[in-house]
Design a protein around this motif. Structure first.
Motif, mmCIF file in Angstrom:
data_model
loop_
_atom_site.group_PDB
_atom_site.id
_atom_site.type_symbol
_atom_site.label_atom_id
_atom_site.label_comp_id
_atom_site.label_asym_id
_atom_site.label_seq_id
_atom_site.Cartn_x
_atom_site.Cartn_y
_atom_site.Cartn_z
ATOM 1 N N ASN A 110 19.926 -19.098 -4.864
ATOM 2 C CA ASN A 110 19.107 -18.837 -3.671
ATOM 3 C C ASN A 110 19.543 -17.478 -3.124
ATOM 4 O OD1 ASN A 110 18.808 -20.511 -0.420
ATOM 5 N ND2 ASN A 110 17.603 -18.880 -1.335
ATOM 6 N N PHE A 111 18.966 -16.400 -3.720
ATOM 7 C CA PHE A 111 19.546 -15.057 -3.567
ATOM 8 C C PHE A 111 19.248 -14.357 -2.244
ATOM 9 C CE2 PHE A 111 15.672 -14.652 -6.204
ATOM 10 C CZ PHE A 111 14.908 -13.796 -5.417
ATOM 11 N N THR A 112 18.283 -14.832 -1.474
ATOM 12 C CA THR A 112 18.060 -14.294 -0.133
ATOM 13 C C THR A 112 17.143 -15.233 0.640
ATOM 14 O OG1 THR A 112 17.529 -12.305 1.155
ATOM 15 C CG2 THR A 112 16.003 -12.875 -0.606
ATOM 16 N N ASN A 113 16.843 -14.846 1.874
ATOM 17 C CA ASN A 113 15.895 -15.597 2.697
ATOM 18 C C ASN A 113 15.023 -14.597 3.439
ATOM 19 O OD1 ASN A 113 14.741 -17.122 5.033
ATOM 20 N ND2 ASN A 113 15.941 -18.774 4.112
ATOM 21 N N THR A 114 13.711 -14.731 3.295
ATOM 22 C CA THR A 114 12.781 -13.759 3.871
ATOM 23 C C THR A 114 12.763 -13.801 5.398
ATOM 24 O OG1 THR A 114 10.943 -15.342 3.697
ATOM 25 C CG2 THR A 114 11.277 -13.823 1.852
ATOM 26 N N GLY A 115 13.302 -14.859 5.981
ATOM 27 C CA GLY A 115 13.308 -14.977 7.442
ATOM 28 C C GLY A 115 14.610 -14.536 8.086
ATOM 29 N N THR A 128 17.355 -5.025 4.003
ATOM 30 C CA THR A 128 16.583 -6.235 4.279
ATOM 31 C C THR A 128 16.386 -7.076 3.017
ATOM 32 O OG1 THR A 128 14.425 -5.261 3.763
ATOM 33 C CG2 THR A 128 15.311 -4.894 6.004
ATOM 34 N N PRO A 129 15.966 -8.320 3.197
ATOM 35 C CA PRO A 129 15.650 -9.152 2.029
ATOM 36 C C PRO A 129 14.628 -8.492 1.102
ATOM 37 C CG PRO A 129 15.752 -10.508 3.992
ATOM 38 C CD PRO A 129 15.860 -9.091 4.454
ATOM 39 N N TRP A 130 13.682 -7.742 1.677
ATOM 40 C CA TRP A 130 12.633 -7.132 0.866
ATOM 41 C C TRP A 130 13.188 -6.052 -0.049
ATOM 42 C CZ3 TRP A 130 8.982 -10.427 1.093
ATOM 43 C CH2 TRP A 130 8.795 -11.172 2.260
ATOM 44 N N GLN A 131 14.251 -5.407 0.384
ATOM 45 C CA GLN A 131 14.880 -4.409 -0.479
ATOM 46 C C GLN A 131 15.592 -5.067 -1.655
ATOM 47 O OE1 GLN A 131 16.463 -2.547 3.251
ATOM 48 N NE2 GLN A 131 16.423 -0.679 2.019
ATOM 49 N N PHE A 132 16.196 -6.219 -1.405
ATOM 50 C CA PHE A 132 16.824 -6.927 -2.524
ATOM 51 C C PHE A 132 15.755 -7.491 -3.448
ATOM 52 C CE2 PHE A 132 19.099 -10.291 -4.776
ATOM 53 C CZ PHE A 132 20.235 -9.598 -5.174
ATOM 54 N N TRP A 152 23.624 -19.425 7.807
ATOM 55 C CA TRP A 152 23.080 -20.768 7.592
ATOM 56 C C TRP A 152 22.937 -21.014 6.088
ATOM 57 C CZ3 TRP A 152 18.214 -21.303 11.274
ATOM 58 C CH2 TRP A 152 18.646 -21.264 12.608
ATOM 59 N N LEU A 153 22.632 -22.247 5.767
ATOM 60 C CA LEU A 153 22.252 -22.627 4.408
ATOM 61 C C LEU A 153 20.881 -22.024 4.100
ATOM 62 C CD1 LEU A 153 23.076 -24.685 2.063
ATOM 63 C CD2 LEU A 153 21.452 -26.240 3.150
ATOM 64 N N GLY A 154 20.695 -21.502 2.880
ATOM 65 C CA GLY A 154 19.362 -21.055 2.516
ATOM 66 C C GLY A 154 19.232 -19.595 2.140
ATOM 67 N N GLY A 155 20.278 -18.983 1.588
ATOM 68 C CA GLY A 155 20.195 -17.605 1.134
ATOM 69 C C GLY A 155 20.726 -16.581 2.112
ATOM 70 N N GLY A 215 11.519 -19.911 3.531
ATOM 71 C CA GLY A 215 11.898 -18.548 3.180
ATOM 72 C C GLY A 215 12.968 -18.416 2.119
ATOM 73 N N GLN A 216 13.392 -19.544 1.524
ATOM 74 C CA GLN A 216 14.470 -19.524 0.527
ATOM 75 C C GLN A 216 13.926 -19.104 -0.839
ATOM 76 O OE1 GLN A 216 16.326 -23.403 0.548
ATOM 77 N NE2 GLN A 216 16.268 -23.522 2.783
#
Length: 379
Positions: free
Chosen positions: A35-40, A62-66, A357-360, A83-84
């Protein structure tokens, strides 16, 4: 992330890892799909003594860059929930991607390399005495993680190093970890191991709605793992067993439309049957709905919406996904992650008092803090 960023800038970079291979936490995460990132991702998704510290790094990577990096390497991914983002195939792809980026940036990586001593010499350089020889560098980045999952090599090395250089280390404890039960709760629930239900868990002002899983030793599942980072022994923990349902209205409807049905039968329609029966054996009295009076219905609704569960502890670092606490952010620059006490010394990732938190979210903090340090290292 830090190494490849610095390497792209033309810096000579050496990564030392005492493990037999790199990225072990990446490999095991997300059930092997990472779970490599979270968009939120926002700063609100992190716990820290200074909740503002993480804002700078997160805003600049940001997540979008990753995601762009992941896409560039042709790694297929999907959003599971909330968002996970996960790899479609394997977490090995993320490790391979990072290694490829390091290779392209001429980064040298050595595994099986344990650090025996670190000194800050009079010339300003850091000297590392290791099992593979002595190395000297103008900058030292500590990305050694926390205490979670010692079977994979986790240790307090980074915290010890921080103290060596006069940095405060805030108290650590296991986070994103199953809770254990004892006494009557353990006795009443342990044989329901494997039963799962959606709950809304509440503790110390935090609220999470997701699945709870009953285990042989206590409770787990996403809702409980999230709550474990906010809970400490002695704290009240309450669960809404039927989140999103107006229980007063539902019980009233049952009493009007299904007067002869027993409570345990009706609860088994909205909860796992075995769990509903156990509730009625120990916490509620099951009888035909027509036999309940108004105060009893109100009391029943209150219990189901705020079921008190007394946890006795956690499963500890053995199974914890993260370590709460760590290197005090007061001693670090939020823009560069560099020590305010020792020029050229940096702390990034989980070793710092920033816990997601849990979720990237913890991976995104790793990428963002690594990027911040990689860009700040002096050429």
């Amino acid at each position: 992330m830090c190494a490849m960023t610095a390497g792209r800038r033309g810096l000579r970079v050496l990564v030392l890892d005492h493990a037999n291979k790199v990225g072990k936490k990446i490999l095991m995460s997300g059930g092997g799909r990472c779970n490599f990132t979270n968009t939120g991702t926002t700063s609100a998704n992190y716990l820290s003594a200074n909740p503002h510290f993480c804002k700078s790094a997160l805003a600049r990577y940001t997540p979008w860059q990753f995601i762009e990096l992941v896409d560039r390497h042709g790694i297929a991914w999907h959003e599971k929930e909330l968002g996970q983002l996960f790899c479609d195939e394997s977490s090995k792809q993320i490790v391979a991607m990072l290694l490829a980026e390091c290779d392209a940036a001429s980064v040298e990586i050595r595994t099986h390399c344990s650090i025996e001593q670190v000194a800050h010499a009079d010339d300003g350089n850091f000297r590392l005495h290791t099992t593979q020889g002595t190395f000297s560098a103008a900058a030292l980045v500590v990305a050694s993680g926390g205490l979670s999952i010692p079977s994979m090599g986790a240790s307090g090395f980074g915290h010890q190093l921080a103290r060596q250089f006069d940095h405060a280390v805030l108290p650590t404890r296991a986070g994103l970890v199953p809770l254990t039960l004892s006494g009557k709760h353990a006795e009443r629930l342990h044989d329901l191991a494997g039963v799962a239900l959606t709950v809304e868990a509440r503790c110390n002002g935090a609220t999470f709605r997701n699945f709870m899983l009953i285990t042989h030793r206590g409770i787990s599942g996403p809702a409980i793992l999230q709550m474990s980072s906010y809970w400490q022994p002695g704290d009240d923990l309450c669960l809404d067993l039927l989140p999103g349902i107006d229980l007063a209205a539902r019980l009233g409807d049952w009493q009007q439309d299904r007067r002869d049905a027993e409570l345990k039968t009706l609860l088994a329609e909205v909860l796992p049957k075995r769990f509903a029966q156990r509730l009625c054996e120990h916490w509620l009295t099951s009888k035909p709905m027509r036999q309940y009076n108004a105060p009893e219905l109100r009391e029943m609704a209150a219990l189901l919406s705020s079921w008190p569960l007394v946890a006795s502890g956690t499963e500890g670092y053995r199974t914890a996904e993260v370590t709460l606490g760590g290197v005090d952010t007061d001693g670090l620059s939020s823009a560069t992650m560099m020590s305010r006490r020792v020029p050229g010394l940096y702390f990034i990732g989980e070793v710092v008092d920033v816990t997601g938190w849990l979720g990237g979210y913890n991976f995104q903090w790793a990428w963002a803090s690594g990027k911040a340090a990689g860009l700040a290292l002096a050429a």
